[in-house]
Design an enzyme around this catalytic site. Structure first.
Site, PDB file in Angstrom:
ATOM      1  N   PRO A 351      -9.879 -37.628   9.712  1.00  0.00           N
ATOM      2  CA  PRO A 351      -8.540 -37.955   9.210  1.00  0.00           C
ATOM      3  C   PRO A 351      -8.387 -39.458   8.964  1.00  0.00           C
ATOM      4  CG  PRO A 351      -8.447 -36.591  11.195  1.00  0.00           C
ATOM      5  CD  PRO A 351      -9.848 -37.060  11.060  1.00  0.00           C
ATOM      6  N   PRO A 352      -7.373 -39.844   8.195  1.00  0.00           N
ATOM      7  CA  PRO A 352      -7.132 -41.285   7.976  1.00  0.00           C
ATOM      8  C   PRO A 352      -6.819 -42.002   9.283  1.00  0.00           C
ATOM      9  CG  PRO A 352      -5.877 -39.943   6.419  1.00  0.00           C
ATOM     10  CD  PRO A 352      -6.441 -39.004   7.424  1.00  0.00           C
ATOM     11  N   GLY A 353      -7.276 -43.248   9.361  1.00  0.00           N
ATOM     12  CA  GLY A 353      -6.948 -44.072  10.515  1.00  0.00           C
ATOM     13  C   GLY A 353      -7.828 -43.868  11.726  1.00  0.00           C
ATOM     14  N   SER A 673      -7.091 -18.776   8.739  1.00  0.00           N
ATOM     15  CA  SER A 673      -6.999 -18.967  10.185  1.00  0.00           C
ATOM     16  C   SER A 673      -5.635 -18.650  10.765  1.00  0.00           C
ATOM     17  CB  SER A 673      -7.393 -20.408  10.542  1.00  0.00           C
ATOM     18  OG  SER A 673      -6.520 -21.324   9.928  1.00  0.00           O
ATOM     19  N   LYS A 716      -7.550 -28.969  15.446  1.00  0.00           N
ATOM     20  CA  LYS A 716      -6.416 -28.096  15.750  1.00  0.00           C
ATOM     21  C   LYS A 716      -5.987 -28.229  17.213  1.00  0.00           C
ATOM     22  CE  LYS A 716      -7.679 -24.632  12.280  1.00  0.00           C
ATOM     23  NZ  LYS A 716      -8.180 -23.263  12.044  1.00  0.00           N
TER      24      LYS A 716
END
Length: 791
Positions: A351-353, A673, A716
């Protein structure tokens, strides 16, 4: 010859059949005409204007006799004009204008010369050739080939047109010759014009001879001195050019290129020496040699392969990420043991960051290499990767070669950011162009279209980043070793904020540790209530906001030390932005918490179900995709096939409609899912039993009731943990993925592995002490279920 052709009015010029006519076109309407003609048969009617001041001429503003020409070549000039070369085909008469927008078109009739040659015409041709030969003799600027061309023209009409096009005549006289359709009459007029021109030339020669004889000694000396001055100026230009050629030759030797590349550079230098400086080809060839000389063919940095020091640098720059750091250290160790080996292409996915780009900088710092970064997100033109061919105006190498030049070494750490966001259109597929770049087995002969010579990229350490692997083409994905960077836990974010974010923001805002400090409870509140992300980018923004506010107070005169506690945070950041609403949203039947995986990390997803009188239909809303709809229908079919076991009568199912809604309806959602969550939500509303408020689930459902494994388990789980979830139901075949879950999360979250829906139902609803939902309420249902369990 077509009956209708595009019409090009020209100023102060007459085109003749059989001749080559260069022309510069500046009018916008004429340029539109050329753009249209080049697609078709390239025929246009060229006619002269009567008045050259009229920009949009009509039928009465042009001569009615013109020439149909074929466009041989067109060039777009830097001053937004078109330079074209025409070849005259035949005379035409303009009957009428049939179109004036977006360009002119006219109805024409063609006229061709008679092939008959009479003795009189033959005599005229012989006389014209003799006069023309004398004109050429008295004209020093006429090339010798002109006489050869005259001798080879056999047709009288073509001979007359060739001379008419090359004699210095006014527009009216030229137009008169063009309008003379009779070949004999045209030859007579051309003969008269040639004799008149010959008389002028002979008289000019006599005058020049007389003036030359009258020049006295002083005038002659002045004249010679001026000539000498002009010659020296010319020689100075030659010396300057010779010096430039020598500089380029020295650069080629100093660049230490591979032998084939050096041969190509020398060949181009020899060609440059023979090109006029005023030619457009001169600058193209010069820039090409400059590019070859400035590339780091033999320049490299020495690797520092100290594993302990590299580990220290990685730990200094990044917190956690143990798996990624271990793989990087393994890569450096192999490079140390075998420096000539071809290492893999690493791809950081997360993910970003989460620190993907900064990891590349740390690797470059640990190895002592130069670092360059190129974002390929949104790139749609293949030429951005492989460059333009030198046939195009303004062509240049691709971004790969450009960045290598900036790095000033042939072995930098090269980071390609956002490879999952590459596009493609009619200009090519950049992702396919990257296949050669990111293949260690063939990138040692990478050939840029501009350079046209191979450049060795095998020494470059390529690192790519992506948020999501699915958009990356399979062939490109196969060339990379994927290292996943999942989101951070609460404790990791707290440690990162203390060790990296707070010191950096304090320094960037002109403060010191003596002026500003953050308490742990304040950081806990910011992390849990003001940010909800997988990375730490927004967390750093919030810390920066507090630092700026304190900097403003300190600059205004406040001398106290600022210590930020939890009770002070709202003064700087406003009210709490994120609150846990899991308990409220799941405290009633039909509401289930699901876990989803997005390119920005994991997310919690609420699945809501309700029932209403109807005909047994299933309604789905909330921007769900096709795969998600199929999962819902599979769950609904499973409920109908086992309705008796679960205490649901067929009659009640046939008289009800079920509606499943996934909130945040403006956001598209898809994937298998959420199958288990949608099935549980439907059973919850049909049996009027709520689901445990601190339970979330993920898994794909089948018609047999099996729960299949899903991807993105770590993301998740972290998303559920951030949202306050403490029990997570996962597919049994995903237990192997729990090894990647941080220990902090494992201590606080209970994982429930299930392999089919019956196991899931036993836990989901038995948390309330209610076993009836599993076996149903009827004796027949209990007996049937008991028999299956016994077997």
């Amino acid at each position: 010859m077509p009956d209708e052709v595009p019409l090009l009015p020209v100023k102060n010029m007459v085109a003749f059949p059989g001749t080559i006519v260069p022309l510069t076109v500046a009018r916008e309407k004429s340029q539109r005409l050329l753009d249209a003609v080049l697609i078709g048969d390239k025929l246009i009617a060229v006619v002269a204007q009567r008045n050259d001041r009229i920009e949009d001429p009509q039928i009465n503003d042009i001569y009615r006799i013109g020439t149909v020409c074929r466009v041989l070549k067109m060039l777009k000039m830097p001053d937004n004009t078109d330079s074209i070369i025409l070849h005259g085909v035949c005379r035409v008469g303009i009957e009428e204008l049939t179109q004036s927008q977006p360009f002119w078109k006219a109805k024409i009739h063609a006229a061709f010369d008679s092939p008959e040659i009479t003795p009189e015409i033959n005599a005229l041709m012989h006389d014209i050739r003799d006069v023309a030969a004398k004109v050429i003799e008295h004209s020093p600027n006429v090339p010798d080939e002109a006489q050869m061309i005259l001798n080879n023209i056999e047709e009288p009409g073509k001979l007359a047109d060739f001379l008419a096009a090359n004699i210095s005549l006014g527009l009216i006289h030229r137009q008169e010759l063009l309008e003379t359709f009779d070949v004999k009459g045209r030859l007579i007029k051309v003969d008269a014009a040639l004799r008149s021109h010959l008389e002028v030339l002979e008289l000019s020669d006599k005058l020049q001879s007389r003036v030359r004889d009258q020049i006295d000694e002083h005038q002659r000396e002045y004249y010679l001195r001026e000539q000498l001055k002009a010659i020296r100026t010319e020689l100075g230009q030659d010396e300057s050019r010779s010096g430039e050629i020598q500089k380029l030759e020295l650069k080629i030797k100093q660049a230490k290129m591979p032998a084939p590349v050096e041969t190509e550079a020398i060949h181009e230098l020899e060609r440059l020496n023979n090109i006029s400086q005023g030619s457009p080809e001169y600058s193209v060839a010069h820039d090409y040699i400059e590019w070859l000389c400035e590339l780091p063919w033999s320049i490299h940095t020495d690797d520092r392969l100290d594993i302990r020091k590299a580990k220290k640098i990685l730990d200094e720059d990044h917190y956690g990420l143990a798996k990624v750091k271990r793989r990087i250290l393994e890569f450096l160790a192999v490079r140390k043991l075998k420096p000539t080996g071809k290492g893999p292409i690493l791809c950081f996915v997360g993910p970003p960051g989460t620190g993907k780009t900064s990891l590349g900088r740390s690797i470059a710092r640990a190895m002592g290499r130069n670092f360059i970064r190129m974002s390929v997100g949104g790139v749609r033109d293949e030429a951005d990767i492989r460059g333009h061919r030198r046939t195009y105006i303004g062509s240049m190498p691709g971004r790969i070669i450009q960045e290598i030049k900036k790095a000033k070494s042939n072995n930098p750490v090269f980071m390609l950011d956002e490879v999952d966001k590459i596009g493609n259109d009619f200009r090519g597929d950049p992702a396919s162009a990257l296949l050669e770049v990111l293949d260690p087995q063939q990138n040692d002969t990478f050939t840029d279209h501009y350079l046209s010579v191979p450049f060795d990229l095998s020494k470059v350490l390529f690192i790519t980043t992506a948020n999501y692997m699915d958009p990356i083409p399979i062939a490109l994905r196969d060339r990379m070793e994927v290292l996943e960077l999942s989101g951070y836990t609460h404790g990791e974010k707290l440690a990162i904020a203390k060790a990296y974010l707070i010191p950096r923001q304090i320094d960037e805002n002109g403060l010191t540790r003596k002026i500003l400090a953050f308490a742990d409870d304040a950081l806990d509140l910011i992390i849990s209530s003001y940010t909800r992300e997988a990375g730490v980018r927004n967390l750093e923004r919030e810390i920066g906001s507090i630092c700026r506010a304190c900097a403003a107070l300190y600059a205004a005169g406040s001398k106290r030390k600022f210590v930020i506690h939890a009770k002070d945070v709202h003064q700087y950041l406003g009210p709490v932005r994120f609150e846990s609403e899991v308990a409220q949203r799941t405290s009633m039947p039909g509401v289930v918490t699901a876990l989803a995986f997005t390119p920005t990390g994991g997310e919690i997803l609420f699945v809501e179900a309700t029932k209403m009188p109807g005909n047994g239909n299933l309604i789905l809303t909330g921007q769900v995709g096709d795969v998600m709809k199929e999962s819902a229908h599979a769950g609904f079919s499973l409920i109908r096939s086992h309705s008796e076991d679960w205490g649901i009568t067929d009659k009640s199912l046939g008289s009800l409609d079920l509606h499943i809604h996934v909130p945040a309806g403006a956001i598209p959602k898809d994937g298998p899912s959420a199958g288990v969550a949608m099935l549980i939500a439907m059973l919850s509303i049909l049996t009027d039993r709520p689901v445990s408020h601190d339970l979330a689930m993920t898994g794909e459902i089948t018609l047999r009731g099996l729960i299949l494994p899903v991807g993105g388990v770590k993301e998740k789980v972290l998303a559920g943990y951030r949202a306050g979830i403490r029990k997570i139901l996962i597919p049994a075949r995903n237990q192997k993925d729990l090894i990647e879950i941080p220990a902090e999360v494992k201590k606080r979250v209970k994982f429930i592995p299930v392999s089919d829906i019956r196991q899931a139902l036993r836990y989901v609803f038995n948390a309330h002490g209610d076993r009836g939902v599993l076996l149903g309420t009827s004796k027949k249902a209990k007996k049937s279920a008991k028999s299956r369990i016994t077997k």
